[in-house]
Design a protein around this motif. Structure first.
Motif, PDB file in Angstrom:
ATOM      1  N   ARG A 182       0.521  -1.406   0.523  1.00  0.00           N
ATOM      2  CA  ARG A 182       0.087  -0.471   0.187  1.00  0.00           C
ATOM      3  C   ARG A 182       0.918   1.621   0.204  1.00  0.00           C
ATOM      4  O   ARG A 182       0.495   2.493  -0.514  1.00  0.00           O
ATOM      5  N   PHE A 183       2.220   1.640   0.413  1.00  0.00           N
ATOM      6  CA  PHE A 183       2.655   2.859   0.255  1.00  0.00           C
ATOM      7  C   PHE A 183       3.535   2.789  -1.083  1.00  0.00           C
ATOM      8  O   PHE A 183       3.571   3.337  -1.055  1.00  0.00           O
ATOM      9  N   ASP A 184       3.737   2.076  -1.357  1.00  0.00           N
ATOM     10  CA  ASP A 184       4.245   1.464  -2.487  1.00  0.00           C
ATOM     11  C   ASP A 184       3.185   2.437  -3.875  1.00  0.00           C
ATOM     12  O   ASP A 184       3.499   3.389  -4.427  1.00  0.00           O
ATOM     13  N   ALA A 185       2.355   2.247  -3.410  1.00  0.00           N
ATOM     14  CA  ALA A 185       1.256   2.475  -4.493  1.00  0.00           C
ATOM     15  C   ALA A 185       0.707   3.840  -4.071  1.00  0.00           C
ATOM     16  O   ALA A 185       0.485   4.196  -4.674  1.00  0.00           O
ATOM     17  N   ASN A 199      -3.010   9.880   7.395  1.00  0.00           N
ATOM     18  CA  ASN A 199      -3.714   9.013   7.059  1.00  0.00           C
ATOM     19  C   ASN A 199      -3.270   7.431   7.233  1.00  0.00           C
ATOM     20  O   ASN A 199      -3.433   6.656   8.402  1.00  0.00           O
ATOM     21  N   PHE A 200      -2.189   7.636   6.625  1.00  0.00           N
ATOM     22  CA  PHE A 200      -1.136   6.285   6.217  1.00  0.00           C
ATOM     23  C   PHE A 200      -0.605   5.839   7.475  1.00  0.00           C
ATOM     24  O   PHE A 200      -0.674   5.054   7.985  1.00  0.00           O
ATOM     25  N   GLU A 201      -0.108   7.082   7.836  1.00  0.00           N
ATOM     26  CA  GLU A 201       0.529   7.437   8.792  1.00  0.00           C
ATOM     27  C   GLU A 201      -0.113   6.511  10.179  1.00  0.00           C
ATOM     28  O   GLU A 201       0.308   5.472  11.259  1.00  0.00           O
ATOM     29  N   ASN A 202      -1.160   6.587  10.224  1.00  0.00           N
ATOM     30  CA  ASN A 202      -2.087   6.679  11.062  1.00  0.00           C
ATOM     31  C   ASN A 202      -2.611   4.873  11.442  1.00  0.00           C
ATOM     32  O   ASN A 202      -2.619   4.501  12.010  1.00  0.00           O
ATOM     33  N   GLN A 203      -2.347   4.095  10.027  1.00  0.00           N
ATOM     34  CA  GLN A 203      -2.817   3.633   9.825  1.00  0.00           C
ATOM     35  C   GLN A 203      -1.647   2.628  10.521  1.00  0.00           C
ATOM     36  O   GLN A 203      -2.358   1.584  11.010  1.00  0.00           O
ATOM     37  N   GLN A 204      -0.937   2.723   9.738  1.00  0.00           N
ATOM     38  CA  GLN A 204      -0.063   2.033   9.996  1.00  0.00           C
ATOM     39  C   GLN A 204       0.694   2.005  11.990  1.00  0.00           C
ATOM     40  O   GLN A 204       0.427   1.055  12.292  1.00  0.00           O
TER      41      GLN A 204
END
Length: 249
Positions: A181-184, A231-236
């Motif tokens: 997901r991070f690659d994307a 948002n991605f960082e929070n999900q991680q």
């Protein structure tokens, strides 16, 4: 990475100013030396505050991330530099408008870099972990042994080992999914910045009013990209099955 003060002190223009100050004090009048030194110090500070110098220093600091993330992030950095060069060649009115875009992009790139750094230990963990295929084969072997043994104590130990392997497999699957997901996310960010660069180049051909309106729309999109990073960082951080941040197994 070299200290920015070292770069400023050894800049050719700075060195020429220092030499001129010394020669003036020795060959002309002593009072010209302190004046020359003041001018030299001002020159050093100007070099330190130069936008191109500061951008270069920022890029030099952005290192030590996983090889996996480098292609996309270097593409993002190239767009950042190309945007700076494009803005530097614009006229006054349009330049003032698009400098707001540049500021947002600089913040976006900085946040993307910090997230790359945060994701690097997870990529390191994935690289040193045993392959899922090997763990799956080991799990199947334990399950077969557990079914074939008649010793209750041995069966319990085999079942405990199987549960531990299942937890490791789940952890690896979560890590792999998050990294994909991070690659994307990085690829999408790079594509968006390429689009922004093209649009910024086009702002030179429109009037200031339209340029200001279009720039505002671009800034909104960049801020949306920054929200996605947040948002991605929070999900991680909320992933329960992943190793804690900083793990370098």
């Amino acid at each position: 990475m070299r200290n920015p003060w070292i770069d400023a002190l050894f800049d050719p223009v700075s060195i020429m100013m220092l030499v001129a100050a010394v020669l003036s004090g020795l060959l002309a009048a002593w009072w010209m030396f302190p004046i020359g030194m003041i001018l030299w110090l001002v020159m050093v500070l100007v070099i330190l505050r130069d936008p191109a110098t500061r951008l270069n220093q920022s890029i030099q600091k952005q290192r030590d991330i996983a090889q996996r993330f480098l292609p996309a992030f270097k593409r993002i950095q190239r767009t950042q530099v190309n945007l700076y060069n494009t803005i530097s060649g614009m006229d006054g009115g349009t330049k003032r408008v698009v400098k707001l875009i540049q500021r947002e992009i600089n913040q976006l790139v900085g946040e993307a870099y910090l997230l790359c750094r945060r994701m690097t230990p997870l990529e390191n963990y994935r690289q040193v972990s045993e392959s899922p295929q090997k763990l799956q084969a080991e799990l199947q072997s334990l399950e077969v042994q557990s079914q074939n043994t008649s010793d209750a104590l041995v069966r319990r130990e085999l079942e405990d080992s199987a549960r531990s392997l299942k937890a490791r497999l789940a952890q690896q699957e979560s890590a792999s999914s998050l990294l994909n997901r991070f690659d994307a996310l990085l690829a999408g960010l790079a594509n968006e910045l390429d689009t922004v660069l093209t649009e910024v180049m086009g702002l030179q051909a429109v009037c200031n009013g339209m340029a200001r309106q279009h720039a505002s729309q671009i800034i909104d999109r960049i801020q949306e990209e920054r929200k996605q990073i947040s948002n991605f960082e929070n999900q991680q951080r909320e992933e329960p099955s992943l190793p804690p941040p900083g793990t370098k197994s």
